[in-house]
Design an enzyme around this catalytic site. Sequence first.
Site, PDB file in Angstrom:
ATOM      1  CD  GLU A  68      -2.527   1.731   0.329  1.00 63.73           C
ATOM      2  OE1 GLU A  68      -3.319   0.960  -0.235  1.00 63.73           O
ATOM      3  OE2 GLU A  68      -2.358   2.910  -0.035  1.00 63.73           O
ATOM      4  CG  ASP A 117      -6.366   4.258  -6.957  1.00 65.18           C
ATOM      5  OD1 ASP A 117      -7.243   3.777  -6.218  1.00 65.18           O
ATOM      6  OD2 ASP A 117      -5.346   4.822  -6.525  1.00 65.18           O
ATOM      7  CG  ASP A 153     -17.181  -0.430  -8.282  1.00 62.42           C
ATOM      8  OD1 ASP A 153     -15.964  -0.171  -8.392  1.00 62.42           O
ATOM      9  OD2 ASP A 153     -18.031   0.433  -8.002  1.00 62.42           O
ATOM     10  CE1 TYR A 193     -11.676   1.794  -0.789  1.00 66.05           C
ATOM     11  CE2 TYR A 193     -12.732   2.554  -2.804  1.00 66.05           C
ATOM     12  CZ  TYR A 193     -11.955   2.811  -1.692  1.00 66.05           C
ATOM     13  OH  TYR A 193     -11.465   4.065  -1.476  1.00 66.05           O
TER      14      TYR A 193
HETATM   15  N1  SAM Z   1      -7.977  -3.080  -2.185  1.00 66.81           N
HETATM   16  C1  SAM Z   1      -8.717  -2.306  -1.218  1.00 66.81           C
HETATM   17  C2  SAM Z   1     -10.168  -2.681  -1.285  1.00 66.81           C
HETATM   18  O1  SAM Z   1     -10.577  -3.316  -2.265  1.00 66.81           O
HETATM   19  O2  SAM Z   1     -10.897  -2.363  -0.340  1.00 66.81           O
HETATM   20  C3  SAM Z   1      -8.509  -0.787  -1.422  1.00 66.81           C
HETATM   21  C4  SAM Z   1      -9.004  -0.239  -2.714  1.00 66.81           C
HETATM   22  S1  SAM Z   1      -8.590   1.479  -2.939  1.00 66.81           S
HETATM   23  C5  SAM Z   1      -9.673   2.029  -4.147  1.00 66.81           C
HETATM   24  C6  SAM Z   1      -7.074   1.346  -3.867  1.00 66.81           C
HETATM   25  C7  SAM Z   1      -5.846   1.343  -2.976  1.00 66.81           C
HETATM   26  O3  SAM Z   1      -4.708   1.060  -3.775  1.00 66.81           O
HETATM   27  C8  SAM Z   1      -5.586   2.675  -2.293  1.00 66.81           C
HETATM   28  O4  SAM Z   1      -5.381   2.468  -0.908  1.00 66.81           O
HETATM   29  C9  SAM Z   1      -4.330   3.199  -2.979  1.00 66.81           C
HETATM   30  O5  SAM Z   1      -3.530   3.984  -2.134  1.00 66.81           O
HETATM   31  C10 SAM Z   1      -3.632   1.909  -3.387  1.00 66.81           C
HETATM   32  N2  SAM Z   1      -2.780   2.061  -4.580  1.00 66.81           N
HETATM   33  C11 SAM Z   1      -3.156   2.565  -5.765  1.00 66.81           C
HETATM   34  N3  SAM Z   1      -2.125   2.557  -6.628  1.00 66.81           N
HETATM   35  C12 SAM Z   1      -1.071   2.023  -5.965  1.00 66.81           C
HETATM   36  C13 SAM Z   1       0.273   1.764  -6.327  1.00 66.81           C
HETATM   37  N4  SAM Z   1       0.738   2.077  -7.539  1.00 66.81           N
HETATM   38  N5  SAM Z   1       1.089   1.199  -5.414  1.00 66.81           N
HETATM   39  C14 SAM Z   1       0.624   0.898  -4.161  1.00 66.81           C
HETATM   40  N6  SAM Z   1      -0.653   1.136  -3.760  1.00 66.81           N
HETATM   41  C15 SAM Z   1      -1.493   1.688  -4.649  1.00 66.81           C
END
Ligand code: SAM
Length: 215
Positions: A68, A117, A153, A193
């Site tokens: 993360e 993301d 989603d 999520y």
């Molecule tokens: N996987 C979790 C869930 O499904 O509940 C969190 C989803 S959240 C939308 C996406 C997470 O991925 C965020 O906490 C973001 O900081 C992390 N993230 C996005 N791009 C990343 C990257 N390149 N390296 C590490 N973490 C990343």
Amino acid sequence: MRLRNIPGADEAIADSPHCIQEPMAEKGRWHLIFGNENPIHIEIGMGKGQFIMKLAKEHPDINYIGIERYSSVLLRALQKMEIEPLPNIRFLCMDASIITEVFDKEEVAKIYLNFSDPWPKDRHAKRRLTSSRFLGLYDQILADGGIVEFKTDNQPLFDFSLESVKESGWTLLMQTRDLHHSEFAEGNVMTEYEAKFSAMGNPIYKLEAVHDKKA
Ligand code: SAM
């Protein structure tokens, strides 16, 4: 993930025995960290860790590494670990773009990407964790037959990911556009999520893909 800068998060991570402070120094040596030869599964963008911690509890014979990039998010997983420590999980606070500097060739058996993301602008497509750029990195660290499992989603991101898998020469093992009402629902472990979006009535998309190293 809504972000608040939480005071003390960086310090908590620096002090935590569950976080690896210099992950690049462990490249090719992750089995020594766990003290066994069990397969290593990683989750990229683990958020607060609900998914990977449940898997770690259910599968003590697998080693899990949660990645993360934001300390204020990772802090939540550390707080849960203090209440219920698990021997087969470690956390890395880093960006996934340096993943090949952290894991050696074929060191990882499986990669989970959950609700990554979406980066909706075309000019940011390379930042999507299912882009061909990232699939190329995963290919370098995955063992032969190693799977990437992706849930979202977000329909445009899912369509993009299917295309990216195909363009990169990976083989699609399964896909569904409504995971919770599909034959693949049994045994599904929900992420934070996923729970939130499915409660809102959104269908959950899932794919699994593999890259044949001999192809
Ligand atoms: N996987 C979790 C869930 O499904 O509940 C969190 C989803 S959240 C939308 C996406 C997470 O991925 C965020 O906490 C973001 O900081 C992390 N993230 C996005 N791009 C990343 C990257 N390149 N390296 C590490 N973490 C990343």
